[in-house]
Design an enzyme around this catalytic site. Sequence first.
Site, short mmCIF file in Angstrom:
data_model
loop_
_atom_site.label_atom_id
_atom_site.label_comp_id
_atom_site.label_asym_id
_atom_site.label_seq_id
_atom_site.Cartn_x
_atom_site.Cartn_y
_atom_site.Cartn_z
N LYS A 1 11.59 5.42 6.80
CA LYS A 1 10.58 5.87 5.85
C LYS A 1 10.75 7.34 5.48
O LYS A 1 10.60 7.72 4.31
CB LYS A 1 9.17 5.63 6.41
CG LYS A 1 8.77 4.18 6.47
CD LYS A 1 7.35 4.02 6.97
CE LYS A 1 6.95 2.56 7.01
NZ LYS A 1 5.58 2.35 7.53
N ASP B 1 -0.56 6.72 12.92
CA ASP B 1 -1.37 5.55 13.24
C ASP B 1 -1.71 5.39 14.72
O ASP B 1 -2.04 4.29 15.16
CB ASP B 1 -0.66 4.27 12.74
CG ASP B 1 0.70 4.08 13.41
OD1 ASP B 1 1.09 4.92 14.25
OD2 ASP B 1 1.37 3.08 13.09
N ASN B 2 -1.62 6.48 15.51
CA ASN B 2 -2.00 6.35 16.92
C ASN B 2 -2.56 7.66 17.45
O ASN B 2 -2.18 8.74 17.00
CB ASN B 2 -0.82 5.88 17.77
CG ASN B 2 0.25 6.94 17.91
OD1 ASN B 2 0.22 7.75 18.82
ND2 ASN B 2 1.19 6.97 16.96
N CYS C 1 -2.78 -1.77 11.54
CA CYS C 1 -3.08 -2.49 10.29
C CYS C 1 -2.67 -3.96 10.40
O CYS C 1 -3.29 -4.83 9.80
CB CYS C 1 -2.33 -1.83 9.13
SG CYS C 1 -2.94 -0.19 8.71
N ARG D 1 0.80 -1.22 0.00
CA ARG D 1 0.00 0.00 0.00
C ARG D 1 0.84 1.29 0.00
O ARG D 1 0.34 2.34 -0.37
CB ARG D 1 -0.95 0.02 1.21
CG ARG D 1 -0.22 0.03 2.55
CD ARG D 1 -1.11 -0.39 3.71
NE ARG D 1 -0.38 -0.40 4.97
CZ ARG D 1 0.42 -1.39 5.36
NH1 ARG D 1 0.62 -2.43 4.57
NH2 ARG D 1 1.04 -1.34 6.51
N CYS E 1 -8.56 23.32 22.87
CA CYS E 1 -8.93 24.63 22.31
C CYS E 1 -10.07 25.31 23.06
O CYS E 1 -10.60 26.32 22.59
CB CYS E 1 -9.33 24.48 20.84
SG CYS E 1 -10.92 23.59 20.59
N CYS F 1 -11.62 18.07 20.14
CA CYS F 1 -13.08 18.22 20.29
C CYS F 1 -13.80 16.99 19.73
O CYS F 1 -14.86 16.59 20.24
CB CYS F 1 -13.57 19.45 19.55
SG CYS F 1 -13.06 21.04 20.21
N CYS G 1 -13.05 21.71 25.94
CA CYS G 1 -11.98 20.95 25.33
C CYS G 1 -10.62 21.34 25.92
O CYS G 1 -10.31 22.53 26.08
CB CYS G 1 -11.96 21.20 23.82
SG CYS G 1 -10.57 20.41 22.95
N CYS H 1 -11.37 21.64 17.22
CA CYS H 1 -10.07 21.03 16.96
C CYS H 1 -10.26 19.50 16.95
O CYS H 1 -11.36 18.99 17.23
CB CYS H 1 -9.04 21.43 18.01
SG CYS H 1 -9.27 20.68 19.66
#
Length: 255
Positions: free
Chosen positions: A83, A127-128, A187, A70, A251, A173, A248, A170
């Site tokens: 990467k 990814d987190n 993944c 991918r 923000c 929120c 929040c 944001c």
Amino acid sequence: MTPDRLDRFARHIVLPEVGAVGQARLAASHIVLVGMGGIGSPALQYLAGAGIGRLTLIDDDVVEASNLQRQTIYTEADIGQPKATAAAAWAARFDPALTVTHHVTRITRANAASLIAGVDVVLDGCDNFATRLAVSDACVAAGIPLTSAALGRFQGQVANFAGHRADHACYRCFVGDAFDAEDCDTCADLGVLGAMVGMVGAFGAMAAMRVLLEGVSTLGDPQWGQLHVLDGLKPGLRTMRIAKDAACGGCGEAL
């Protein structure tokens, strides 16, 4: 623009929604991409193709064979390489006129402010949640728009956030404070379809360009706080509005 650059971006320039002024704005812009994996890979391809003048790439991971299904900017020759380094090399080959810098590091609360300082927009495809929230909070504090692109199996989510502006939400929120922990599904655990990731990454690139072109051309409608949810199975697209949370921690009015 020089004649060769005019020729390269001619298909943008003839679009009334972009035009020469819009293309010049893209060329003068600086984007940070957080995460050079499944989303960052196609996003980089289309942002570089659009002639974004300066790109900063951030990732602490290395290329693995399982990524190649991918993350199409990488080849077998890149396996084992950082990467961010391999992605920067791809961009330099693709268009030597672009200014590309990279950081082989994980973006955190401690370094986020320095890594995004002075940019026009941040595109987060990591990814987190812990990283996403650290990036969001840093963007709000610095007054920088955030494009968020995420994927879970066959569902993609893309939105532009301007939590530094009055009455605009944001990213925090949207998800709240419960996701500051490092652990989350990956993944490797859930699986992922390469073409679906390409869809979300390209959609994220277009969302970021909408931010850059705000006030410059008619494509410049960032659609702040509108979460676009892509369903890859039906397929389909629906949009929901994220309201600003006065309480929040990123923000809210109490800050």
